[in-house]
Design a protein around this motif. Structure first.
Motif, PDB file in Angstrom:
ATOM      1  N   VAL A  26       0.893  -1.286  -0.097  1.00 25.49           N
ATOM      2  CA  VAL A  26       0.009   0.136  -0.152  1.00 25.49           C
ATOM      3  C   VAL A  26       0.956   1.269  -0.037  1.00 25.49           C
ATOM      4  N   TYR A  27       2.076   1.227   0.864  1.00 25.61           N
ATOM      5  CA  TYR A  27       2.833   2.335   1.021  1.00 25.61           C
ATOM      6  C   TYR A  27       3.531   2.598  -0.303  1.00 25.61           C
ATOM      7  N   ARG A  28       4.135   1.342  -0.961  1.00 31.33           N
ATOM      8  CA  ARG A  28       4.991   1.446  -2.103  1.00 31.33           C
ATOM      9  C   ARG A  28       4.262   2.024  -3.330  1.00 31.33           C
ATOM     10  N   VAL A  29       2.796   1.828  -3.431  1.00 30.55           N
ATOM     11  CA  VAL A  29       2.038   2.389  -4.445  1.00 30.55           C
ATOM     12  C   VAL A  29       1.461   3.807  -4.376  1.00 30.55           C
TER      13      VAL A  29
ATOM     14  N   GLN B  94      -0.285   4.838  -1.563  1.00 32.43           N
ATOM     15  CA  GLN B  94      -1.544   5.094  -0.871  1.00 32.43           C
ATOM     16  C   GLN B  94      -2.469   5.782  -1.719  1.00 32.43           C
ATOM     17  N   ASN B  95      -2.458   5.257  -2.974  1.00 38.31           N
ATOM     18  CA  ASN B  95      -3.529   6.025  -3.863  1.00 38.31           C
ATOM     19  C   ASN B  95      -4.243   5.018  -4.707  1.00 38.31           C
TER      20      ASN B  95
ATOM     21  N   GLN C  60     -10.346   2.256   3.809  1.00 40.05           N
ATOM     22  CA  GLN C  60     -10.428   2.337   2.649  1.00 40.05           C
ATOM     23  C   GLN C  60     -11.186   3.892   2.525  1.00 40.05           C
ATOM     24  N   ASP C  61     -10.567   4.858   1.990  1.00 38.25           N
ATOM     25  CA  ASP C  61     -11.165   6.382   2.057  1.00 38.25           C
ATOM     26  C   ASP C  61     -12.068   6.426   0.942  1.00 38.25           C
TER      27      ASP C  61
ATOM     28  N   SER D 284     -12.450   4.888  -2.383  1.00 35.16           N
ATOM     29  CA  SER D 284     -12.001   3.743  -1.727  1.00 35.16           C
ATOM     30  C   SER D 284     -10.589   3.482  -1.890  1.00 35.16           C
ATOM     31  N   VAL D 285      -9.641   4.301  -1.851  1.00 32.51           N
ATOM     32  CA  VAL D 285      -8.347   3.884  -1.826  1.00 32.51           C
ATOM     33  C   VAL D 285      -7.798   3.532  -0.573  1.00 32.51           C
ATOM     34  N   LEU D 286      -6.637   2.727  -0.554  1.00 27.53           N
ATOM     35  CA  LEU D 286      -6.342   2.213   0.688  1.00 27.53           C
ATOM     36  C   LEU D 286      -5.279   3.158   1.549  1.00 27.53           C
TER      37      LEU D 286
END
Length: 605
Positions: free
Chosen positions: A415-418, A420-421, A476-477, A482-484
């Motif tokens: 999630v961090y490497r992509v 968080q989008n 999930q925003d 709903s991105v992580l």
């Protein structure tokens, strides 16, 4: 008095003993007291006013919210030789006049009406002329603004107390939390009522929650196990109802759709076919079911998360009304929570939205629970229990735990490497080494976490991510597709400062555990023959099969094997009227079966 009532119970309804609370409630009604009755679906509420109606001098007026409920109950009462009728918009003018004439000349013991009809001035005047002995308010939660199925027409019933002073009222419901119960008492103005709050427990229903991965495949695997039993599948939208119905029809299931988008003629056709066992399955929105008196529904499936525990409890309660083992299966997608939140953002009344949201969160907590499902339900309704039920998915197959720290680190790091989008499924595809156009366009095949999780399936990872969301490590925003996003609690796990225990994902279809109830021990072959006979008789008499005899009564026949009238009267659900109408046919079928099964020695082994 008690012996006399027990004799009426057997002669008119075919039962030899009371269910919990019935005798006390009936005695209070016959003493002229107002009553409030809270009993679960299948707990015997109807008998609490139907039997007193036979003892009271005038007519008992039953307020019912649905035409289907009226017809079902009147059909069953008439099959027991009891003078009953209903008045609603499904009847012709001539048929209504015929019922009103029966009322005028004292030929009816029970009359079912909707609140809209009852409150017409001309109808009230007619009732005052003939005299009413008892008002029964069925589905009484409809009167409360806190009830899950509030109906404004019910609120006007409060005026009946002024129009008919001295006439006792009995209000009955299966679904009311403490706030709703109190509101019912106040709205109806019940005077020093006798209150009976029965247990909300339906021990014959097995509750199962399954995480939704491939819902159609999961549903089909479950239906294969049901052996053409009657069931309801609830969906949240008309579109989903129609889509799922078509998919099941293509696979050969006897199924029909039911929702408010169909005209009343089509809805009635589908409901009648279901009640008569011409079709096994109904796929429906919540528009279907309240008060449908079909006792042999063996399972209810929720294809999506219901909005409240009250709605879930009432909808699952349509299974196993006859007390025979039944199942309630819920397919749960945590994304339903975000969808509900977005829907409520459009609600104009903030106070109402907050109440709905809190009730929905309780439903979501039920679905996510790792403790006995029945305990969650009962404690929600204020029925304190600590003993696990042994008849839900958690009790029968407790979740296995494992050290999920490494998998959690891989998931959180991805999630961090992509950035968080990106959403759930894209992140999973990155972890599994996918080469979709989207992954290639964003260069995510170059990040360090690409392919780290390729040994595990997409569905396995989906379960892991959902658990990380439940534990508050990910969010999930919903305001940004709903991105992580990583939450603060993820930091110590990523750094290896905290271990994390996760549940082993359950990816298989719903498994049926051995039935728990003693009434499951009976001759299946004889039961099938009696069921076929019941269907033939029902078609001959133009009534639903359950009006002839319930599944529970057929099972009792298979266990007691009556060979004469005395033996048949000992069967639960067989009274004198039904013995006269149907006893000979069923005794012939049983005797023929026993003769064919007898060994050479002449006795059953």
């Amino acid at each position: 008095m008690s012996e006399q009532l027990l004799a009426v119970l057997k002669q008119s309804f075919g039962y030899s003993s009371w269910r919990n609370g019935q005798q006390e409630i009936i005695s209070a009604v016959l003493q002229g007291r107002d009553c409030f009755v809270l009993l679960p679906t299948g707990g015997g509420k109807s008998l609490c006013y139907q039997l007193p109606a036979l003892q009271l001098p005038g007519v008992t007026l039953v307020v019912s919210p649905l035409m289907s409920l009226m017809k079902d109950q009147v059909d069953s009462l008439r099959a027991n030789g009891i003078a009953a009728a209903y008045v609603n918009s499904s009847l012709s003018r001539e048929a209504v006049l015929d019922v009103l004439n029966q009322l005028r000349y004292g030929e009816l013991k029970l009359l079912y009406v909707a609140p809209e009809r009852l409150l017409q001035p001309s109808f009230l005047e007619r009732l005052q002329e003939v005299g009413v002995s008892l008002f029964a308010i069925d589905e009484a939660h409809c009167i409360s603004q806190w009830g899950h199925d509030f109906r404004p027409d019910y609120m006007a019933l409060s005026q009946l107390k002024q129009r008919f002073p001295g006439v006792p009222f009995i209000a009955l419901t299966a679904t009311a939390d403490p706030a709703t119960q109190q509101d019912i008492l106040q709205q109806l103005g019940l005077s020093n009522p006798y209150i009976h709050r029965g247990s909300f427990d339906r021990p014959n229903i097995r509750y199962t929650v399954q995480e939704k991965f491939r819902p159609l495949e999961q549903l089909l695997a479950y239906l294969k196990q049901q052996e053409n039993q009657s069931g309801i599948i609830y969906c949240s939208s008309r579109r989903k109802v129609d889509e799922l119905t078509a998919q099941l029809q293509e696979r050969g299931y006897k199924v029909a759709a039911y929702h408010a988008g169909h005209d009343s003629t089509e809805r009635q056709r589908v409901q009648d076919a279901f009640k008569r066992d011409d079709i096994n399955l109904i796929v429906a929105t919540v528009a279907f079911g309240m008060g449908v008196d079909k006792p042999n529904i063996r399972f209810v499936v929720h294809f999506e998360l219901p909005r409240t525990i009250e709605a879930y409890y009432q909808e699952t309660g349509r299974a196993g009304r006859d007390g025979v083992a039944a199942e309630a299966v819920l397919l749960f997608d945590p994304a339903d929570i975000g969808r509900m939140k977005r829907w409520l953002e459009a609600e104009e009344n903030p106070g109402r939205a907050e109440v709905v949201w809190q009730r929905f969160l309780s439903m979501a907590a039920f679905a996510e629970a790792q403790t006995c499902r029945r305990l969650v339900l009962l404690n929600y309704f204020g029925e304190a229990r600590q003993q696990a039920c042994g008849n839900c998915d958690i009790c029968l197959n407790p979740p296995q735990q494992f050290d999920g720290t490494e998998l959690a680190q891989q998931a959180l790091s991805c999630v961090y490497r992509v950035g968080q989008n990106f959403g759930l499924h894209h992140v999973i595809e990155v972890l599994r080494g996918g080469q979709t156009q989207k992954i290639l366009d964003f260069g995510h095949d170059k990040v360090s976490t690409w392919g780290l999780g390729k040994a595990l399936s997409h569905d396995y990872w989906l379960s892991i991510f959902r658990q990380l969301i439940h534990f508050g490590l990910l969010q999930q925003d919903i305001s940004h597709h709903s991105v992580l996003r990583l939450l603060p609690a993820a930091r110590p796990v990523l750094r290896g400062e905290q271990q994390l225990s996760l549940a082993v994902p359950r990816l298989q279809s719903v498994a049926k555990a051995p039935a728990k109830l003693a009434n499951q021990n009976y001759d299946r072959q004889l039961f099938a023959r009696l069921r076929a006979l019941r269907k033939r008789i029902a078609e001959r008499d133009d009534v639903p099969p359950f009006v002839v005899f319930s599944d529970a009564t057929l099972i009792d026949m298979c266990q007691k094997l009556p060979t004469d009238n005395a033996g048949m009267l000992a069967v639960s659900g067989v009274g004198y009227t039904k013995l006269g109408r149907y006893g000979a046919d069923f005794l012939t079928e049983i005797n023929d079966y026993l003769a064919a099964e007898l060994p050479a020695g002449g006795k059953l082994a």
